[in-house]
Structures are given as C-alpha cells and as structure tokens.
Design an enzyme around this catalytic site. Structure first.
Site, mmCIF file in Angstrom:
data_model
loop_
_atom_site.group_PDB
_atom_site.id
_atom_site.type_symbol
_atom_site.label_atom_id
_atom_site.label_comp_id
_atom_site.label_asym_id
_atom_site.label_seq_id
_atom_site.Cartn_x
_atom_site.Cartn_y
_atom_site.Cartn_z
ATOM 1 N N TRP A 322 69.896 34.885 36.659
ATOM 2 C CA TRP A 322 69.065 34.030 35.570
ATOM 3 C C TRP A 322 69.015 32.514 36.190
ATOM 4 O O TRP A 322 68.094 31.996 35.877
ATOM 5 C CB TRP A 322 69.951 34.174 34.391
ATOM 6 C CG TRP A 322 69.468 33.211 33.174
ATOM 7 C CD1 TRP A 322 68.468 33.607 32.252
ATOM 8 C CD2 TRP A 322 69.622 31.810 32.969
ATOM 9 N NE1 TRP A 322 68.284 32.174 31.515
ATOM 10 C CE2 TRP A 322 68.876 31.154 31.764
ATOM 11 C CE3 TRP A 322 70.490 30.934 33.685
ATOM 12 C CZ2 TRP A 322 68.825 29.934 31.317
ATOM 13 C CZ3 TRP A 322 70.477 29.515 33.173
ATOM 14 C CH2 TRP A 322 69.770 29.221 32.246
ATOM 15 N N HIS A 323 70.093 32.119 36.781
ATOM 16 C CA HIS A 323 70.154 30.799 37.454
ATOM 17 C C HIS A 323 69.042 30.503 38.588
ATOM 18 O O HIS A 323 68.668 29.451 38.795
ATOM 19 C CB HIS A 323 71.386 30.492 38.001
ATOM 20 C CG HIS A 323 72.449 30.160 36.719
ATOM 21 N ND1 HIS A 323 73.209 31.050 35.982
ATOM 22 C CD2 HIS A 323 72.929 28.982 36.552
ATOM 23 C CE1 HIS A 323 73.948 30.509 35.205
ATOM 24 N NE2 HIS A 323 73.764 29.141 35.243
ATOM 25 N N GLY A 324 68.688 31.607 39.289
ATOM 26 C CA GLY A 324 67.751 31.419 40.314
ATOM 27 C C GLY A 324 67.273 32.561 40.995
ATOM 28 O O GLY A 324 68.069 33.417 41.176
#
Length: 474
Positions: A322-324
C-alpha cells in the site's frame, strides 16, 4: 498546495473567514462550501484528476444506496471492491506488476528494457479510495446506514484537511459531523491553530532539516559508511515520523478550527516498548483499517495459530505494498510482520520492569529503524549497499549537507522532542488541562508567539529544498 506553503496559509485564511461569516449558516450551504473548496484544493495540483475522485465517490455513494435497499447485498460490495481497488491498482501498481512480469519472462535477456506506461499517480488516491471503500463495507455489514445526502458524502470523501494523506476516517465517525449545525467555539480555533503551529514546527524546523542530510546520503549510499550511515538511519526514522505526524496533526488542527473532530494518527509511537505497542501507536487509522477490513476478513485470530501468524504476515505485506509499488516496500512490510509474529504471537514478549522495558524499547526501535532501510532506498541494490556500509570505514558525519552547527541543533531538537513526547505520554491530559484552563496568561501567549516565530525563523525554505510531505507519494 502544501500545508507548509504560504499559498496554503492564504487559502486557509480566506476559507476560514468565508465559512465563519457566510457559509456556516445552514448545514447544506456549509457542506456545499466544503465540497467546492476541497475540490479546488485538490484541483490545484491537477484539475484533470477531479473527474477521478468525483467518479469513484459517485460509485461508492450509489452502490451503498442501492445496496441498503437490496436483500442481496454481496454484488454491490463486490462491485465497490472492484471499482476502488481497480482504480488504485491501475494508477499505482499497473507499471509495477507489468515490470515485474516483464523481468520474470526476460530474466536472461540483459538487453531488454521495460518501458513503463505514462500513468500519473493521483495525489492521495490510496487514502480516499480506502475511506470510500470502508464506507461501503460498513454499510454492507450494517454498521451504518447509507448516506441520503450526496453533497455531504462528496464533502466527506474530499474533505480537504485529510484528503491527501489522511487520517483515514470512518464514515460512522466523520460523516455525521457534516449534519451538525456549526457553532463557533473559540477554544477549538485556539487549539486547532496551536496544533497547526506545532505540526509546522516539526515539519519545517526539524524534519526538513533532517531531509537535507538523509537525501544527501541516499543519493549515493556507496560513498558513506560507519558512523555516518548509522546517523542517517536514525535521522530517517525521525524524519518519517516527524513529517507524517506533522501532516496528520495539521489536518486535525485545521478540521478542529471548522468544528470537526478527526482521529489522531500518531500516539507517541517512539516511546513504545514492544512491537505490538508500536503498531498500536503508529499510523493508527491505517493500522485499524487493515485490522478491521483485511485481518478480520482473513480470519483474524479465530483460527489455528499457524493461520493466525500467516494472517498477520499477509496484512503487513499488503500494508507495505500500500505504501508504494516496489518490492522494497513489500520487504519492509514483511520484516515488521515477521517480528510482530515472533515477538508478539510466539514469544509473547511483555516486559514488566523498567530495565527490561528499556532494553525492549531499544530492540523495538532497532527493528523499526533497520526495516526503514528498505522503505527509503530507491532500489534493492541501494538497500544492500546501506547494510554493507554500516560496517565499512566511517566517513565524516558533517559532510552531508548539515554543518556542525545545524547538525547539533538537529540533535538537540530531537532530544527535546523525545522528552516532550515522553512527558505527554505520561501526563498529557493533565498538562493540556492546566495549560488551557489554569496556566498564566503570559505563558500561553509566549508559546503562541514562540512556535510560529520559530517556524518562520528556523524553518527550511527555498527553491533548493524539496519540502513535500513524504506521504503525499502514497
């Protein structure tokens, strides 16, 4: 339009007084006003992306509306999952998976080069898709009723203080606040402004100063080693925390000025003594989102211990992704999930006396700091270089953008910050009550002046400073 810009300061001032004197008379007018200014705020980056947020918001609104009147609700929630996650996948992960697939089938082709699609990553897409999807799922589960007011719902999804980087609010908490009649509250405005000032202090005085050092090292980690590399790892851990908690705090403060209550996203996580406590205090709204909508759906802890451990790992790996769109983020998530399973679920580590708590705190912070090597490194090769150079010959710690004076100023700020966080963790409510209700007039107003002046005088500004908030990229 960034929170730490003079443009936003002018925007917020105009919006506040327009709201106070003109648009706060009725809830319908107020909601329409917030919708317009929020879309203006978002369109300031790229007006072409307004259609995307409007489209996905409309889909969530009508799916929830029709689902609430249907006996068979499952097709509607499945459609919401496909719409929200499909949009998120295309804009954020399409090139990542295409490149990974290309690398897999051309693993022995050294001349092959993947050409990514020209896809713009919309600012805040990970946040507003999760907020909208959470709303539809809550309607599906019967936790809340579907919204009957499209203007209020559109304002809820696009609410400008938390649109770009959270907190990720639940519809059951934030949406009803758009139906409440506004009453001016001096204390809310005063406390909101102080939260904004404190957030700006953490961002432009400390985090952006640290960023100069961190960016210098990570631009070429191969030439840095020993003490300097250890320093940059510690610095980035603080940069990430200060940068993101600053944005979240400013968002809470802005919302408070308009009579809205948002959730605090960070609860002094760097005072946590266990991995479990750390994740209960770090990025709280995202952690709770994954717990309620993914971990529990996977079975949570209502299954065998092996399956429960796997569920934890899955949640952390998905959180990393989700972060990257990078395998580095997947590895970062796996590392944190692995130690959560080992220390919390297998060993069930729970220190009780002070010396053991201190040791446990050191272990917890070390795990977190080391995992962030993958979070910050541009490539896997860079991350391996950082690990290798931790044990290389030491380079000068003052050669990376901060002179002796600025370096030690940063250290003193971090020491002061941690002291404040520890004190507020222990006695925060009592201190806040004393400050706002019983402290002498000159103490309050001295603080009101010192923080903004410190931001203006000590802040890092200028064309050469990339002072965007880190989580804007997620």
């Amino acid at each position: 339009m960034f929170f730490n810009s003079f443009t936003f300061a002018a925007f917020l001032t105009v919006v506040f007084f327009l709201h106070l004197f003109i648009f706060s008379k009725t809830t319908k007018l107020r909601n329409l006003f917030f919708l317009v200014v929020s879309y203006f705020f978002y369109g300031y980056w790229n007006w072409k992306l307004l259609g995307l947020i409007a489209g996905i918001t409309a889909i969530d609104f009508f799916l929830a509306k029709y689902m609430s009147n249907s006996e068979n609700k499952k097709p509607y929630v499945i459609a919401a999952l496909i719409a929200n996650l499909g949009v998120l996948f295309f804009f954020k992960y399409c090139n990542f998976f295409l490149e990974s697939f290309y690398s897999l089938i051309h693993w022995n082709d050294t001349d092959g080069v993947f050409t990514p699609l020209n896809i713009i990553l919309p600012v805040g897409i990970s946040f507003y898709t999760f907020q909208g999807l959470g709303y539809v799922i809550d309607v599906y589960k019967g936790k809340i009723e579907s919204s009957k007011d499209p203007v209020a719902f559109f304002a809820f999804i696009s609410f400008f203080p938390q649109l770009v980087a959270g907190p990720i609010e639940r519809a059951g908490d934030l949406l009803p606040q758009f139906d409440k009649k506004y009453e001016f509250n001096y204390d809310d405005v005063r406390k909101g402004l102080l939260e904004i000032a404190w957030g700006l202090f953490k961002k432009v005085v400390i985090a952006d100063r640290i960023a100069i050092y961190v960016d210098s090292v990570y631009s070429d980690p191969s030439v840095v080693g020993g003490k300097a590399m250890v320093v940059v790892l510690i610095f980035f851990a603080f940069q990430l925390y200060l940068d993101f908690s600053a944005y979240s705090g400013i968002a809470v403060g802005i919302a408070r000025m308009f009579g809205f209550k948002l959730h605090q996203n960070f609860l002094s996580p760097y005072t946590a003594v266990t991995v479990r406590e750390f994740w209960a205090r770090w990025h709280v709204t995202l952690t709770s989102w994954f717990r309620d909508y993914l971990y529990i759906w996977l079975g949570g802890n209502r299954c065998s211990k092996w399956r429960c451990w796997l569920n934890v790992l899955i949640v952390f790996v998905v959180s990393g992704l989700w972060h990257g769109a990078s395998w580095n983020f997947v590895i970062w998530g796996f590392i944190n999930g692995f130690f959560m399973v080992v220390l919390d679920r297998i060993i069930k580590w729970n220190p009780t006396n002070v010396p053991i708590k201190v040791v446990s705190w050191g272990i917890t912070m070390s795990i977190w700091t080391i995992s962030l090597i993958f979070f910050r490194s541009s490539t896997f090769a860079d991350a391996i270089t950082v690990f290798h150079n931790l044990f290389a010959s030491s380079t000068d710690i003052f050669e990376h953008g901060l002179n002796n004076k600025n370096f030690y100023f940063t250290i003193y700020c971090l020491a002061g910050l941690m002291s404040v966080e520890f004190v507020f963790k222990m006695w925060g409510e009592k201190i806040e009550m004393w400050f706002y209700e019983r402290s002498p007039f000159f103490i309050r107003w001295t603080l009101y002046f010192i923080i903004p002046l410190s931001v203006l005088y000590l802040g890092i500004y200028g064309d050469g400073n990339d002072n965007n908030f880190i989580y804007f990229q997620f």
